[in-house]
Design a protein around this motif. Structure first.
Motif, PDB file in Angstrom:
ATOM      1  N   ASN A 127     -53.662 -47.958 -58.940  1.00 16.14           N
ATOM      2  CA  ASN A 127     -55.072 -47.582 -58.858  1.00 16.14           C
ATOM      3  C   ASN A 127     -55.537 -47.691 -57.410  1.00 16.14           C
ATOM      4  O   ASN A 127     -56.171 -48.666 -57.016  1.00 16.14           O
ATOM      5  CB  ASN A 127     -55.929 -48.476 -59.767  1.00 16.14           C
ATOM      6  CG  ASN A 127     -55.638 -48.242 -61.239  1.00 16.14           C
ATOM      7  OD1 ASN A 127     -55.445 -47.104 -61.648  1.00 16.14           O
ATOM      8  ND2 ASN A 127     -55.608 -49.299 -62.028  1.00 16.14           N
ATOM      9  N   LEU A 128     -55.194 -46.690 -56.614  1.00 16.90           N
ATOM     10  CA  LEU A 128     -55.607 -46.666 -55.210  1.00 16.90           C
ATOM     11  C   LEU A 128     -56.241 -45.324 -54.892  1.00 16.90           C
ATOM     12  O   LEU A 128     -55.871 -44.295 -55.461  1.00 16.90           O
ATOM     13  CB  LEU A 128     -54.402 -46.885 -54.282  1.00 16.90           C
ATOM     14  CG  LEU A 128     -53.767 -48.276 -54.241  1.00 16.90           C
ATOM     15  CD1 LEU A 128     -52.584 -48.272 -53.288  1.00 16.90           C
ATOM     16  CD2 LEU A 128     -54.775 -49.333 -53.823  1.00 16.90           C
ATOM     17  N   GLN A 129     -57.189 -45.337 -53.954  1.00 18.69           N
ATOM     18  CA  GLN A 129     -57.792 -44.109 -53.473  1.00 18.69           C
ATOM     19  C   GLN A 129     -56.868 -43.465 -52.438  1.00 18.69           C
ATOM     20  O   GLN A 129     -55.925 -44.094 -51.933  1.00 18.69           O
ATOM     21  CB  GLN A 129     -59.155 -44.397 -52.846  1.00 18.69           C
ATOM     22  CG  GLN A 129     -60.163 -45.027 -53.797  1.00 18.69           C
ATOM     23  CD  GLN A 129     -61.456 -45.385 -53.102  1.00 18.69           C
ATOM     24  OE1 GLN A 129     -61.759 -44.871 -52.025  1.00 18.69           O
ATOM     25  NE2 GLN A 129     -62.233 -46.279 -53.707  1.00 18.69           N
ATOM     26  N   TYR A 132     -59.393 -44.915 -47.241  1.00 26.38           N
ATOM     27  CA  TYR A 132     -60.387 -45.978 -47.138  1.00 26.38           C
ATOM     28  C   TYR A 132     -60.946 -45.966 -45.714  1.00 26.38           C
ATOM     29  O   TYR A 132     -60.227 -45.667 -44.757  1.00 26.38           O
ATOM     30  CB  TYR A 132     -59.774 -47.344 -47.446  1.00 26.38           C
ATOM     31  CG  TYR A 132     -59.291 -47.498 -48.871  1.00 26.38           C
ATOM     32  CD1 TYR A 132     -60.118 -48.020 -49.852  1.00 26.38           C
ATOM     33  CD2 TYR A 132     -57.998 -47.115 -49.212  1.00 26.38           C
ATOM     34  CE1 TYR A 132     -59.675 -48.166 -51.158  1.00 26.38           C
ATOM     35  CE2 TYR A 132     -57.540 -47.251 -50.521  1.00 26.38           C
ATOM     36  CZ  TYR A 132     -58.385 -47.780 -51.483  1.00 26.38           C
ATOM     37  OH  TYR A 132     -57.941 -47.903 -52.776  1.00 26.38           O
ATOM     38  N   ILE A 144     -62.092 -55.490 -46.374  1.00 22.87           N
ATOM     39  CA  ILE A 144     -61.843 -54.732 -47.601  1.00 22.87           C
ATOM     40  C   ILE A 144     -60.455 -55.118 -48.113  1.00 22.87           C
ATOM     41  O   ILE A 144     -59.459 -55.000 -47.389  1.00 22.87           O
ATOM     42  CB  ILE A 144     -61.902 -53.225 -47.344  1.00 22.87           C
ATOM     43  CG1 ILE A 144     -63.302 -52.817 -46.864  1.00 22.87           C
ATOM     44  CG2 ILE A 144     -61.541 -52.441 -48.599  1.00 22.87           C
ATOM     45  CD1 ILE A 144     -63.429 -51.351 -46.514  1.00 22.87           C
ATOM     46  N   VAL A 146     -57.756 -54.448 -51.234  1.00 24.85           N
ATOM     47  CA  VAL A 146     -57.388 -53.653 -52.409  1.00 24.85           C
ATOM     48  C   VAL A 146     -56.304 -54.405 -53.176  1.00 24.85           C
ATOM     49  O   VAL A 146     -55.497 -55.142 -52.592  1.00 24.85           O
ATOM     50  CB  VAL A 146     -56.893 -52.246 -52.013  1.00 24.85           C
ATOM     51  CG1 VAL A 146     -58.024 -51.435 -51.429  1.00 24.85           C
ATOM     52  CG2 VAL A 146     -55.734 -52.322 -51.021  1.00 24.85           C
ATOM     53  N   SER A 147     -56.286 -54.217 -54.473  1.00 25.80           N
ATOM     54  CA  SER A 147     -55.352 -54.940 -55.333  1.00 25.80           C
ATOM     55  C   SER A 147     -54.523 -53.980 -56.159  1.00 25.80           C
ATOM     56  O   SER A 147     -55.048 -52.988 -56.689  1.00 25.80           O
ATOM     57  CB  SER A 147     -56.103 -55.900 -56.275  1.00 25.80           C
ATOM     58  OG  SER A 147     -56.818 -56.870 -55.533  1.00 25.80           O
ATOM     59  N   TRP A 157     -45.857 -53.144 -49.896  1.00 21.55           N
ATOM     60  CA  TRP A 157     -46.782 -52.395 -49.044  1.00 21.55           C
ATOM     61  C   TRP A 157     -46.044 -52.039 -47.765  1.00 21.55           C
ATOM     62  O   TRP A 157     -45.474 -52.899 -47.097  1.00 21.55           O
ATOM     63  CB  TRP A 157     -48.015 -53.233 -48.724  1.00 21.55           C
ATOM     64  CG  TRP A 157     -48.773 -53.706 -49.938  1.00 21.55           C
ATOM     65  CD1 TRP A 157     -48.544 -54.839 -50.653  1.00 21.55           C
ATOM     66  CD2 TRP A 157     -49.888 -53.048 -50.560  1.00 21.55           C
ATOM     67  NE1 TRP A 157     -49.446 -54.949 -51.688  1.00 21.55           N
ATOM     68  CE2 TRP A 157     -50.282 -53.861 -51.661  1.00 21.55           C
ATOM     69  CE3 TRP A 157     -50.591 -51.872 -50.305  1.00 21.55           C
ATOM     70  CZ2 TRP A 157     -51.347 -53.524 -52.488  1.00 21.55           C
ATOM     71  CZ3 TRP A 157     -51.650 -51.535 -51.134  1.00 21.55           C
ATOM     72  CH2 TRP A 157     -52.017 -52.353 -52.205  1.00 21.55           C
ATOM     73  N   ASP A 170     -52.328 -58.287 -53.449  1.00 24.63           N
ATOM     74  CA  ASP A 170     -53.517 -57.890 -52.706  1.00 24.63           C
ATOM     75  C   ASP A 170     -53.150 -57.494 -51.283  1.00 24.63           C
ATOM     76  O   ASP A 170     -52.211 -58.033 -50.675  1.00 24.63           O
ATOM     77  CB  ASP A 170     -54.536 -59.032 -52.684  1.00 24.63           C
ATOM     78  CG  ASP A 170     -54.960 -59.453 -54.073  1.00 24.63           C
ATOM     79  OD1 ASP A 170     -55.043 -58.579 -54.950  1.00 24.63           O
ATOM     80  OD2 ASP A 170     -55.185 -60.662 -54.284  1.00 24.63           O
ATOM     81  N   THR A 172     -55.046 -56.471 -47.427  1.00 26.14           N
ATOM     82  CA  THR A 172     -56.260 -56.412 -46.621  1.00 26.14           C
ATOM     83  C   THR A 172     -56.214 -55.195 -45.699  1.00 26.14           C
ATOM     84  O   THR A 172     -55.230 -54.995 -44.972  1.00 26.14           O
ATOM     85  CB  THR A 172     -56.418 -57.686 -45.775  1.00 26.14           C
ATOM     86  OG1 THR A 172     -56.475 -58.828 -46.646  1.00 26.14           O
ATOM     87  CG2 THR A 172     -57.693 -57.641 -44.952  1.00 26.14           C
ATOM     88  N   LEU A 173     -57.278 -54.406 -45.724  1.00 27.28           N
ATOM     89  CA  LEU A 173     -57.372 -53.212 -44.887  1.00 27.28           C
ATOM     90  C   LEU A 173     -58.040 -53.594 -43.571  1.00 27.28           C
ATOM     91  O   LEU A 173     -59.256 -53.799 -43.517  1.00 27.28           O
ATOM     92  CB  LEU A 173     -58.186 -52.130 -45.597  1.00 27.28           C
ATOM     93  CG  LEU A 173     -57.786 -51.804 -47.045  1.00 27.28           C
ATOM     94  CD1 LEU A 173     -58.638 -50.652 -47.574  1.00 27.28           C
ATOM     95  CD2 LEU A 173     -56.315 -51.461 -47.149  1.00 27.28           C
TER      96      LEU A 173
END
Length: 245
Positions: A127-129, A132, A144, A146-147, A157, A170, A172-173
């Motif tokens: 579930n990622l866009q 960002y 921000i 994201v998880s 990642w 998780d 971190t952006l």
């Protein structure tokens, strides 16, 4: 079973003989389900996976002790197996379904048919866009984070060079660039993965399209600023007090 034959001549004399009929068939135990990971999705929204029927043939032959001179073939329906029509190729791109395995003896032509269940595991959930946006200075706002989905077992990642930079759930952006997430999940006894690429970017810089200063009225000086951009903006004359319009 035994079949008796009684033969008469014109004088009503007779003689009796017999012969035996033997029915030969190949008894097949249950064949284990064949499981694979999703490869693509068809136009109807069905998950498709690659099934190697050669591997299934070899494993079935070993597990059920089927002789090498007996043939093993696969068909989409039971009736196709009976009539030996629409035989599958050795590799099959197919949705979850039931196909039929047919073993045939080369001498008498006798055989056996049993169903085989094909299972396509769905993609692990991500579930990622696609993108960002973070501040040019990320410290100006809370970070921000994201998880990844909790249903997955492992997380990777990666940065744009393909290097793993985190294995936590998780992320971190804090730096612009292109990143990707690969997740792993075991289902129906096999491990499947899914990947998604996303982008971290800074807000688009505003373009000053017009600035007008009117000082002709000593009591009501006006500074009018027009900006092209897709963010919200604040304005200030002294760099201390800012206004939102």
């Amino acid at each position: 079973q035994e079949i008796y034959v009684k033969v008469f001549n014109y004088n009503s004399c007779f003689e009796i003989s017999k012969f035996t009929v033997n029915a030969s068939f190949i008894a097949l135990d249950n064949v284990p389900d064949l499981v694979t990971c999703k490869i693509i999705e068809d136009d109807a929204g069905n998950d498709l996976g690659n099934f190697n029927l050669v591997d299934l043939e070899n494993s079935t032959r070993n597990e059920l002790n089927i002789p090498l001179n007996s043939t093993i073939k696969f068909y989409p329906t039971y009736n196709d197996a009976l009539t030996t029509l629409n035989e599958f190729d050795s590799r099959l791109l197919y949705p979850s379904s039931t196909i039929y395995l047919k073993v045939q003896d080369p001498n008498l032509g006798c055989g056996g048919i049993t169903p085989v269940k094909l299972i396509v595991n769905p993609d692990p959930i991500i579930n990622l866009q696609d993108s960002y946006t973070i501040c040019v200075n990320p410290n100006l706002k809370p970070p921000i984070i994201v998880s990844a989905d909790d249903s997955n077992e492992r997380y990777e990642w990666r940065n744009s060079e393909g290097n793993i930079i985190s294995i936590s759930k998780d992320f971190t952006l804090d730096t612009i660039g292109e990143y990707s997430l690969t997740v792993y999940k075991t289902e129906n006894g096999i491990l499947c993965s899914n990947s998604k690429t996303f982008e971290i970017q800074n807000p688009e810089k505003a373009t000053f399209s017009n600035i007008e200063v009117n000082t002709e009225d000593e009591k009501n000086n006006i500074v009018s600023v027009s900006i092209d951009g897709n963010s919200t903006y604040e304005f200030s004359l002294d760099n201390v007090n800012f206004f939102s319009n």
